[in-house]
Design a protein around this motif. Structure first.
Motif, PDB file in Angstrom:
ATOM      1  N   LEU A 231       0.784  -1.232  -0.058  1.00  0.00           N
ATOM      2  CA  LEU A 231      -0.004  -0.122   0.015  1.00  0.00           C
ATOM      3  C   LEU A 231       0.836   1.517   0.080  1.00  0.00           C
ATOM      4  O   LEU A 231       0.208   2.204  -0.042  1.00  0.00           O
ATOM      5  CB  LEU A 231      -0.931  -0.093   1.215  1.00  0.00           C
ATOM      6  N   GLY A 232       1.994   1.172  -0.045  1.00  0.00           N
ATOM      7  CA  GLY A 232       2.923   2.256  -0.065  1.00  0.00           C
ATOM      8  C   GLY A 232       2.912   3.251  -0.963  1.00  0.00           C
ATOM      9  O   GLY A 232       2.680   4.529  -0.631  1.00  0.00           O
ATOM     10  N   PRO A 233       2.662   3.079  -2.469  1.00  0.00           N
ATOM     11  CA  PRO A 233       2.282   4.147  -3.415  1.00  0.00           C
ATOM     12  C   PRO A 233       1.067   4.759  -2.846  1.00  0.00           C
ATOM     13  O   PRO A 233       0.939   6.112  -3.222  1.00  0.00           O
ATOM     14  CB  PRO A 233       2.160   3.192  -4.635  1.00  0.00           C
ATOM     15  N   TYR A 234       0.023   4.093  -2.572  1.00  0.00           N
ATOM     16  CA  TYR A 234      -1.258   4.827  -2.077  1.00  0.00           C
ATOM     17  C   TYR A 234      -0.886   5.850  -1.174  1.00  0.00           C
ATOM     18  O   TYR A 234      -1.216   7.092  -1.182  1.00  0.00           O
ATOM     19  CB  TYR A 234      -2.296   3.980  -1.375  1.00  0.00           C
ATOM     20  N   GLN A 235       0.065   5.423   0.062  1.00  0.00           N
ATOM     21  CA  GLN A 235       0.173   6.438   1.233  1.00  0.00           C
ATOM     22  C   GLN A 235       1.063   7.398   0.503  1.00  0.00           C
ATOM     23  O   GLN A 235       0.900   8.600   1.052  1.00  0.00           O
ATOM     24  CB  GLN A 235       0.975   5.665   2.165  1.00  0.00           C
ATOM     25  N   VAL A 236       1.964   7.420  -0.316  1.00  0.00           N
ATOM     26  CA  VAL A 236       2.853   8.518  -1.061  1.00  0.00           C
ATOM     27  C   VAL A 236       2.000   9.464  -1.782  1.00  0.00           C
ATOM     28  O   VAL A 236       2.059  10.608  -1.548  1.00  0.00           O
ATOM     29  CB  VAL A 236       3.988   7.766  -1.793  1.00  0.00           C
ATOM     30  N   ALA A 237       1.107   8.820  -2.576  1.00  0.00           N
ATOM     31  CA  ALA A 237       0.211   9.595  -3.326  1.00  0.00           C
ATOM     32  C   ALA A 237      -0.765  10.450  -2.348  1.00  0.00           C
ATOM     33  O   ALA A 237      -0.825  11.824  -2.713  1.00  0.00           O
ATOM     34  CB  ALA A 237      -0.645   8.763  -4.256  1.00  0.00           C
ATOM     35  N   LEU A 238      -1.350   9.835  -1.358  1.00  0.00           N
ATOM     36  CA  LEU A 238      -2.261  10.789  -0.613  1.00  0.00           C
ATOM     37  C   LEU A 238      -1.519  11.622   0.109  1.00  0.00           C
ATOM     38  O   LEU A 238      -1.996  12.756   0.536  1.00  0.00           O
ATOM     39  CB  LEU A 238      -2.861   9.673   0.412  1.00  0.00           C
ATOM     40  N   SER A 239       0.100  11.322   0.500  1.00  0.00           N
ATOM     41  CA  SER A 239       0.632  12.364   1.202  1.00  0.00           C
ATOM     42  C   SER A 239       0.810  13.705   0.358  1.00  0.00           C
ATOM     43  O   SER A 239       1.068  14.783   1.005  1.00  0.00           O
ATOM     44  CB  SER A 239       2.113  11.525   1.837  1.00  0.00           C
ATOM     45  N   HIS A 240       1.343  13.389  -0.677  1.00  0.00           N
ATOM     46  CA  HIS A 240       1.582  14.178  -1.920  1.00  0.00           C
ATOM     47  C   HIS A 240       0.255  15.317  -1.954  1.00  0.00           C
ATOM     48  O   HIS A 240       0.358  16.645  -2.037  1.00  0.00           O
ATOM     49  CB  HIS A 240       1.835  13.922  -3.161  1.00  0.00           C
ATOM     50  N   MET A 241      -0.714  14.556  -2.049  1.00  0.00           N
ATOM     51  CA  MET A 241      -1.924  15.460  -2.085  1.00  0.00           C
ATOM     52  C   MET A 241      -2.504  16.332  -0.880  1.00  0.00           C
ATOM     53  O   MET A 241      -2.784  17.645  -1.063  1.00  0.00           O
ATOM     54  CB  MET A 241      -3.152  14.686  -2.476  1.00  0.00           C
ATOM     55  N   SER A 242      -2.267  15.638   0.180  1.00  0.00           N
ATOM     56  CA  SER A 242      -2.494  16.389   1.554  1.00  0.00           C
ATOM     57  C   SER A 242      -1.475  17.581   1.767  1.00  0.00           C
ATOM     58  O   SER A 242      -1.766  18.595   2.367  1.00  0.00           O
ATOM     59  CB  SER A 242      -2.670  15.435   2.831  1.00  0.00           C
ATOM     60  N   GLU A 243      -0.186  17.399   1.267  1.00  0.00           N
ATOM     61  CA  GLU A 243       0.873  18.499   1.404  1.00  0.00           C
ATOM     62  C   GLU A 243       1.095  19.187   0.346  1.00  0.00           C
ATOM     63  O   GLU A 243       1.997  19.849   0.274  1.00  0.00           O
ATOM     64  CB  GLU A 243       1.842  17.715   2.008  1.00  0.00           C
TER      65      GLU A 243
END
Length: 277
Positions: A231-243
């Motif tokens: 699930l790492g890529p999901y976490q990275v993508a969501l982090s980029h969107m939130s930040e």
């Protein structure tokens, strides 16, 4: 004299529009290798070739040296370093041209299957070229643009023909998103395309088609987990969107549309032309 009275004039007019659109597209296709992140991608690819492993720690910055790193673009980086060692910057430029060409061909095929006229498709090429200029260098995002074009095309075709996907389509979507999640984290946009079309079908009362598109999104989401980080890529993508708004203050290419950036001028002109139309 109308087109019915002079069909040859209409044909020549369409050819002239295609010629002008193709000339505009050349600006994007011929854009040089310009992305400043390229050397970081090449360094990561070189490390993978030397160690035989995907990087798990940050080794290229002094501020985060040794920090855990989910290198969700590892496959793009391997492709880039392999091409660079084989043919230098010309090979990387060729990959960029091929990816841009594939993106446009997929988008044009979708327009053609949707019944768009040749003139409309030529105009679409011109406006696509305007939007592509800012991202017309070698970068992993190009794989996401190609995947998004494919997801939109598949969704549009299923919706227009009211078809239920064959089992092979689900297998292909699973494989495509499995590959996509190892190239770039933009696969979330492709999943969103399926969901948006599903909502449109549901609004139109076509529940079977909506269910099929939701099924494709579910299969794609499952396929996107087929990577070394789960699930790492999901976490990275969501982090980029939130930040994103915070990161945009320090990352220039994430800045919003601005006339201070010459690369944004064609996009601003395109928006004004669309508004006028």
């Amino acid at each position: 004299m109308g087109r019915a009275d002079n069909p040859a004039g209409g044909v020549y007019g369409t050819r002239l529009i295609w010629a002008a659109a193709s000339a505009a597209a050349l600006i994007a296709f011929l854009f040089p290798v310009y992305n400043p992140d390229l050397f970081w991608h090449l360094s990561a690819g070189r490390e993978m070739l030397e160690t035989g492993a995907i990087p798990s720690r940050e080794n290229f910055s002094f501020t985060l040296a040794g920090a855990p790193w989910k290198d969700f673009e590892w496959l793009s980086q391997l492709l880039f370093i392999t091409a660079y060692r084989a043919g230098g910057f010309w090979a990387l430029w060729l990959i960029k041209v091929l990816l841009l060409g594939a993106i446009w061909l997929v988008a044009d095929r979708t327009l053609a299957r949707s019944g768009a006229s040749s003139t409309v498709r030529a105009c679409a090429l011109a406006f696509w070229s305007v939007g592509a200029i800012c991202h017309a260098d070698i970068r992993p995002e190009l794989f996401s643009l190609l995947g998004t074009a494919g997801a939109l095309g598949l969704s549009a075709e299923l919706a227009a023909r009211r078809l239920s996907p064959a089992p092979g389509v689900f297998v292909a979507v699973f494989a495509a998103f499995a590959l996509w999640s190892n190239l770039h984290a933009g696969f979330l946009i492709g999943l969103s395309a399926f969901c948006v079309y599903a909502l449109a079908e549901l609004y139109a009362g076509r529940r079977r088609e909506a269910a099929a598109l939701i099924g494709l999104a579910a299969v794609g989401a499952l396929g996107a987990c087929a990577n070394p980080f789960g699930l790492g890529p999901y976490q990275v993508a969501l982090s980029h969107m939130s930040e994103g708004s915070q990161l945009a203050t320090v990352i220039k290419e994430w800045h919003p549309l601005s006339l201070e950036n010459p690369l944004h001028w064609p996009i601003a002109a395109g928006i004004l032309l669309c508004a006028a139309a």
